[in-house]
Design an enzyme around this catalytic site. Structure first.
Site, PDB file in Angstrom:
ATOM      1  N   HIS A 363       0.805  -1.230   0.000  1.00 46.31           N
ATOM      2  CA  HIS A 363       0.000   0.000   0.000  1.00 46.31           C
ATOM      3  C   HIS A 363       0.830   1.267   0.000  1.00 46.31           C
ATOM      4  O   HIS A 363       0.270   2.357   0.139  1.00 46.31           O
ATOM      5  CB  HIS A 363      -0.928   0.050   1.211  1.00 46.31           C
ATOM      6  CG  HIS A 363      -2.004  -0.976   1.200  1.00 46.31           C
ATOM      7  ND1 HIS A 363      -3.230  -0.763   0.611  1.00 46.31           N
ATOM      8  CD2 HIS A 363      -2.036  -2.237   1.675  1.00 46.31           C
ATOM      9  CE1 HIS A 363      -3.979  -1.845   0.757  1.00 46.31           C
ATOM     10  NE2 HIS A 363      -3.273  -2.760   1.395  1.00 46.31           N
ATOM     11  N   LYS A 555      -8.049  13.834   4.296  1.00 43.69           N
ATOM     12  CA  LYS A 555      -7.146  12.682   4.281  1.00 43.69           C
ATOM     13  C   LYS A 555      -6.179  12.851   5.438  1.00 43.69           C
ATOM     14  O   LYS A 555      -6.120  13.915   6.037  1.00 43.69           O
ATOM     15  CB  LYS A 555      -6.384  12.619   2.954  1.00 43.69           C
ATOM     16  CG  LYS A 555      -5.755  13.963   2.560  1.00 43.69           C
ATOM     17  CD  LYS A 555      -5.071  13.907   1.206  1.00 43.69           C
ATOM     18  CE  LYS A 555      -5.998  14.062   0.019  1.00 43.69           C
ATOM     19  NZ  LYS A 555      -6.243  12.812  -0.716  1.00 43.69           N
ATOM     20  N   ARG A 556      -5.406  11.813   5.749  1.00 40.34           N
ATOM     21  CA  ARG A 556      -4.404  11.980   6.788  1.00 40.34           C
ATOM     22  C   ARG A 556      -3.455  13.127   6.452  1.00 40.34           C
ATOM     23  O   ARG A 556      -3.207  13.422   5.279  1.00 40.34           O
ATOM     24  CB  ARG A 556      -3.601  10.685   6.954  1.00 40.34           C
ATOM     25  CG  ARG A 556      -4.332   9.622   7.729  1.00 40.34           C
ATOM     26  CD  ARG A 556      -4.645  10.072   9.148  1.00 40.34           C
ATOM     27  NE  ARG A 556      -3.470  10.088   9.970  1.00 40.34           N
ATOM     28  CZ  ARG A 556      -3.205   9.218  10.940  1.00 40.34           C
ATOM     29  NH1 ARG A 556      -4.061   8.242  11.206  1.00 40.34           N
ATOM     30  NH2 ARG A 556      -2.102   9.321  11.641  1.00 40.34           N
ATOM     31  N   LYS A 561       1.202  14.308   0.907  1.00 43.26           N
ATOM     32  CA  LYS A 561      -0.143  14.641   0.431  1.00 43.26           C
ATOM     33  C   LYS A 561      -0.288  16.141   0.182  1.00 43.26           C
ATOM     34  O   LYS A 561      -1.248  16.595  -0.416  1.00 43.26           O
ATOM     35  CB  LYS A 561      -1.197  14.162   1.428  1.00 43.26           C
ATOM     36  CG  LYS A 561      -1.248  12.625   1.551  1.00 43.26           C
ATOM     37  CD  LYS A 561      -2.240  12.189   2.608  1.00 43.26           C
ATOM     38  CE  LYS A 561      -2.221  10.696   2.891  1.00 43.26           C
ATOM     39  NZ  LYS A 561      -2.917   9.894   1.856  1.00 43.26           N
ATOM     40  N   THR A 663      -8.318   6.684  -2.182  1.00 43.99           N
ATOM     41  CA  THR A 663      -9.669   6.148  -2.343  1.00 43.99           C
ATOM     42  C   THR A 663     -10.687   7.258  -2.082  1.00 43.99           C
ATOM     43  O   THR A 663     -11.795   7.210  -2.614  1.00 43.99           O
ATOM     44  CB  THR A 663      -9.930   4.969  -1.385  1.00 43.99           C
ATOM     45  OG1 THR A 663      -9.484   5.328  -0.079  1.00 43.99           O
ATOM     46  CG2 THR A 663      -9.201   3.730  -1.845  1.00 43.99           C
ATOM     47  N   LYS A 667     -14.434   8.400  -3.903  1.00 44.69           N
ATOM     48  CA  LYS A 667     -15.689   8.727  -3.213  1.00 44.69           C
ATOM     49  C   LYS A 667     -16.162  10.120  -3.603  1.00 44.69           C
ATOM     50  O   LYS A 667     -17.345  10.347  -3.837  1.00 44.69           O
ATOM     51  CB  LYS A 667     -15.473   8.675  -1.688  1.00 44.69           C
ATOM     52  CG  LYS A 667     -15.097   7.297  -1.174  1.00 44.69           C
ATOM     53  CD  LYS A 667     -14.462   7.335   0.225  1.00 44.69           C
ATOM     54  CE  LYS A 667     -13.725   6.037   0.501  1.00 44.69           C
ATOM     55  NZ  LYS A 667     -12.874   6.091   1.703  1.00 44.69           N
TER      56      LYS A 667
HETATM   57  C1  JNB Z   1      -1.941   3.309   4.054  1.00 42.39           C
HETATM   58  C2  JNB Z   1      -0.873   2.852   4.954  1.00 42.39           C
HETATM   59  C3  JNB Z   1       0.328   2.380   4.496  1.00 42.39           C
HETATM   60  C4  JNB Z   1       1.307   1.986   5.375  1.00 42.39           C
HETATM   61  C5  JNB Z   1       1.103   2.076   6.737  1.00 42.39           C
HETATM   62  C6  JNB Z   1      -0.107   2.544   7.192  1.00 42.39           C
HETATM   63  N1  JNB Z   1      -1.723   3.357   2.731  1.00 42.39           N
HETATM   64  C7  JNB Z   1      -1.081   2.929   6.313  1.00 42.39           C
HETATM   65  C8  JNB Z   1      -2.784   3.824   1.832  1.00 42.39           C
HETATM   66  C9  JNB Z   1      -2.198   4.613   0.699  1.00 42.39           C
HETATM   67  C10 JNB Z   1      -3.328   5.058  -0.193  1.00 42.39           C
HETATM   68  C11 JNB Z   1      -4.162   3.858  -0.606  1.00 42.39           C
HETATM   69  C12 JNB Z   1      -4.590   3.084   0.606  1.00 42.39           C
HETATM   70  C13 JNB Z   1      -5.375   1.831   0.263  1.00 42.39           C
HETATM   71  O1  JNB Z   1      -4.663   1.055  -0.646  1.00 42.39           O
HETATM   72  O2  JNB Z   1      -3.021   3.651   4.515  1.00 42.39           O
HETATM   73  O3  JNB Z   1      -3.476   2.685   1.348  1.00 42.39           O
HETATM   74  O4  JNB Z   1      -5.305   4.296  -1.301  1.00 42.39           O
HETATM   75  O5  JNB Z   1      -2.812   5.708  -1.329  1.00 42.39           O
HETATM   76  O6  JNB Z   1      -1.509   5.724   1.208  1.00 42.39           O
HETATM   77  C14 JNB Z   1       2.158   1.682   7.714  1.00 42.39           C
HETATM   78  C15 JNB Z   1       1.941   1.869   9.069  1.00 42.39           C
HETATM   79  C16 JNB Z   1       2.920   1.511   9.988  1.00 42.39           C
HETATM   80  C17 JNB Z   1       4.107   0.964   9.560  1.00 42.39           C
HETATM   81  C18 JNB Z   1       4.319   0.790   8.208  1.00 42.39           C
HETATM   82  C19 JNB Z   1       3.342   1.150   7.284  1.00 42.39           C
END
Ligand code: JNB
Length: 820
Positions: A363, A555-556, A561, A663, A667
């Protein structure tokens, strides 16, 4: 728990009867004096009774037919609220409204009182929730496994414009949706050491001894799909102390000591780590991951052994496991341990079973999000698993890697499961790719970058393992639930078919120039803006006009971003309005929603900057209604459901190559917001679907970003070359907004002194020009509405029903099972 229900029918009368029964017998309340919370709980329980009836039917059919299942392993599920979703998906919404009305209660009001189930950070967690919906809707046998966090993602407040975090006790009063399953409790071991033991034949064997035990109590949440009789479950594990383990201490009279052990055990499922895309490397996090994985695998194997009379080598025929990013990747080592150490299977056979069982979704491409565990820590918590990983690594490097690149130590170092550039670390992403039959990215561009960059060596070795499955979102929540007015207009215009086949939304294209339809489409958008304006006034104390352009970035909060690019442009607009008061600029409301990880200093600085700008702009009489800036606190699923239908413009402005998919972009476009965005993530495919004339694309492409960086990017050049940019940035970092010029120095320094790693300055001019095109387009309501309608019409591809069917066919080989 459940009272004897005389009738589980679906009429309003039957539902009313059930609700009253629950009020009286489950909750011990009187209908006359029951609280809102009692009514909400009783309504949930009445719905749950009906859902459980169907769930039992699904489960026994699946058992009798010996079906193949997918096991979705995810540390995060951002479910949001469940009652409205379940009512609409079961077709009980109107009956429930009538039932409650008969009791003098408003369903709408009760729905608003439900706490969000916020067991996730952002995109990855919400995707898991959309997938559960689609798995049930598409009649795919599935189980979601996760952690029953006592505290979900923190609740956000602003104090003097700064983020403050509060615990989110979503389950303090229990939840009517979850059901404990104590008979499926699991025991899990951690720590300890590994010994050699000899069997009768004198053969040595590695055994994991000593260590501490934890118990996992499963909680089940039924997952109701749209118009389907398949009810899958989400099974969440809660950590508990192992009573046996404490018994000795207890008997020695150390009652308090024994309870202390209990409290320590329970911290394992206490709280969700609030980091989105940054690796924390903390021991408790590794313990969480392993606890959840060990409970889930044991549960899966129990079902396999009881349900099918097949040998373990047939496991891949009945069970697929999807790893949601690398967070559950230790499952690969755990399954090897079970098969080799406990089931005595030969190593190679066990490895083949693993590879045929697991698949992995990546992701993110951000280097700081690639999970690595220090070998020291890993070996202390999971000594036997570390040995197994070393063995897998040795087989891999001496086998396929040596065969393909004989004697190439450089290749071995880059492919190894162990990173040895400064300390030793286990690379969970490499373990995931190696232990899986498929690795997928979540948008076409993202998958290409996985192949060309992040996993290039693996891709050369195993090209057939890498596939793309572009993300999607469930239209049941992100249209039906959050925008029932638009859903009804669509159904009235093109029929019901789009709900089961989202590509039928294309039929709306024929109505894009129909004045009557366009007027109704516009009226619906406006009515949502009226509602959002009210929410904004209540939470931010700012009056906004629903006739302004609602420009949203939700978004976060993350530098990649680029909320700060948006911010810089708003400062520029503010200056322009002040310097050129008669310019023909359509009034705009900038809406932000974002949580920053509590330890992410710069992200918090950006929040403070946006809030400080807002405080000044919103009260500047020279600006009037032309410009408003609001940052809604505590952004989450239920707030998204209010903002998305009210949005005119969707900000998707990440640095090209950084956002895996996005995503929220889907939406928003589905609900008729036009996108201003870079060619990043799924924006590329959204542009393809809606057509270049119906989207505002700007900025550097992935290739141009790479190019610029390799030439040596210098933000100062852009600073000196663009007066608007320079003046805006200087103004923002002066004392103008808070009275203290030091406040936003971290932000300024990141852009100028620390090299602007996400190229905000490089993209500023292109962004500002795209925003000018937006302004021009919005001034022509006919044209704008036509574009918005075409966005709704052309979003069919981005349904998670399509996504999940693609996983089922291309990765899981999972047939649909129709439950009658
Ligand atoms: C995440 C995400 C990735 C790594 C960690 C936590 N990724 C969260 C998001 C992308 C979007 C995409 C969505 C769904 O596929 O939320 O995934 O639409 O672009 O940013 C993470 C947390 C802790 C340690 C390592 C990795």
């Amino acid at each position: 728990m459940t009272p004897p229900s005389s009738d589980l029918g679906t009429s309003a009368e039957a539902l009313e009867h059930s609700i009253l029964n629950h009020i009286r017998f489950t909750l011990g309340a009187y209908p006359k004096s029951a609280s809102d919370n009692d009514w909400w709980t009783a309504t949930c329980l009445a719905v749950r009774d009906r859902v459980m009836e169907a769930a039992t039917r699904s489960r026994s059919l699946h058992r009798d037919q010996g079906v193949r299942r997918v096991h979705y392993f995810s540390l995060e599920y951002l479910m949001g609220r469940l009652l409205e979703n379940n009512l609409r998906n079961c077709g009980l919404y109107d009956a429930a409204r009538t039932a409650l009305q008969n009791q003098g209660r408003s369903l709408e009001q009760l729905l608003e009182a439900e706490p969000d189930m916020g067991l996730g950070n952002g995109g990855l967690g919400r995707l898991a929730a959309c997938f559960l919906d689609s798995l049930s809707s598409q009649n795919l046998p599935a189980i979601g496994y996760g952690i029953h966090y006592e505290f979900g993602l923190f609740r956000q407040e602003f104090v003097n414009g700064r983020q403050v975090e509060h615990p989110d006790a979503w389950v303090r009063d229990g939840s009517p949706w979850k059901i404990a399953r104590p008979s499926y409790r699991q025991r899990v071991k951690l720590y300890g050491r590994v010994e050699n033991r000899f069997d009768d034949a004198g053969n040595s064997k590695r055994v994991w001894v000593d260590g501490k035990c934890l118990l996992g109590l499963p909680w089940d949440i039924p997952i109701v799909g749209y118009d389907s009789h398949t009810i899958n479950v989400l099974r969440l594990w809660q950590a508990q102390a192992d009573e046996d383990f404490n018994f000795q201490v207890f008997n020695e009279g150390s009652y308090i000591e024994a309870l202390r052990e209990k409290a320590i055990a329970e911290t394992v499922s206490k709280v969700l780590y609030p980091n989105d895309a940054t690796e924390s490397g903390k021991e408790l996090r590794l313990v969480q991951q392993y606890f959840f994985v060990a409970c889930s695998l044991a549960d899966m194997l129990r079902r396999f052994k009881n349900g099918y009379s097949l040998p373990l080598r047939e496991l891949p025929a009945k069970a697929a496991i999807q790893l949601n990013d690398t967070h559950p990747a230790v499952a690969i080592a755990e399954l090897m341990r079970i098969l080799v150490d406990e089931e005595d299977l030969p190593w190679d056979e066990a490895w083949s079973i693993c590879q045929r069982t697991f698949s992995y979704t990546n992701h993110t491409l951000l280097p700081e999000a690639l999970e690595m565990w220090s070998v020291g820590l890993f070996g202390r918590v999971l000594p036997r698993h570390l040995e197994i990983i070393y063995q897998i690594n040795a087989d891999f490097l001496n086998g396929p890697v040596e065969a393909r690149w004989p004697g190439d130590d450089h290749k071995k170092r880059s492919l190894s499961l162990i990173d040895e550039r400064g300390g030793k670390f286990v690379r969970m992403a490499h373990l995931s790719v190696l232990g899986s039959h498929h690795t997928n990215g979540v948008a076409a561009l993202h998958t290409r970058l996985l192949q060309e960059r992040l996993f290039n060596d693996f891709h050369q070795l195993f090209p057939e393992r890498f596939v793309n499955v572009t993300n999607g979102v469930t239209f049941h929540r992100w249209l039906d639930v959050c925008n029932p007015q638009l859903a009804a207009l669509i159904t009235e215009s093109i029929g019901e078919g789009w709900r089961k086949d989202s590509t039928q939304l294309r039929k709306l294209e024929a109505l894009a120039d129909n004045a009557a339809f366009a007027q109704r489409y516009r009226d619906i958008k406006r009515s949502h803006k009226v509602v959002l304006s009210r929410i904004i006034e209540q939470t931010c104390g700012v009056k906004t006009s629903p006739d302004a352009l609602f420009d949203v970035q939700i978004k976060r909060l993350h530098e990649y971003k680029r909320q700060h690019l948006n911010l810089l442009h708003i400062v520029a607009l503010y200056r322009e309005i002040l310097n050129n008061p008669n310019a023909d600029f359509h009034p705009r409301v900038f809406v932000f929603g974002a949580k920053a990880a509590p330890g992410y200093y710069l992200a918090k600085n950006i929040i403070h900057a946006i809030n400080s700008l807002a405080a000044k702009v919103n009260h500047d009489p020279r600006v009037g209604d032309k410009l408003k800036v609001v940052f809604l606190p505590n952004y989450g699923v239920s707030l998204a459901e209010k903002i998305i239908p009210a949005a005119d413009l969707s900000e998707q402005i990440s640095t090209a190559g950084k956002e895996a998919s996005g995503t929220g972009n889907m939406k928003l476009a589905l609900n008729g917001a036009l996108t201003i965005g870079t060619l990043d993530g799924a924006n590329v495919e959204i542009a393809q679907e809606v057509g270049d004339e119906n989207i505002f694309i700007f900025g550097l492409t992935v290739e141009q970003v790479t190019d610029l960086k390799s030439r040596g990017y210098n933000p100062w050049e852009y600073y000196w070359a663009n007066e608007t940019l320079r003046e805006s940035l200087d103004w923002l970092s002066s004392d103008a907004f808070t009275g203290n010029a030091a406040d936003f120095k971290p932000l300024r320094d990141s852009l100028l002194e620390h090299g602007d790693p996400y190229l905000c300055l490089a993209d500023f001019d292109s962004y500002a020009k795209a925003q000018a095109r937006v302004d021009a387009a919005y001034k022509d309501p006919q044209r704008w509405t036509r574009m918005a309608i075409l966005n709704t019409a052309r979003m069919g591809f981005f349904s998670s029903d399509r996504t999940i069917l693609q996983y089922a066919r291309e990765i899981w080989d999972l047939p649909q099972v129709i439950v009658p």
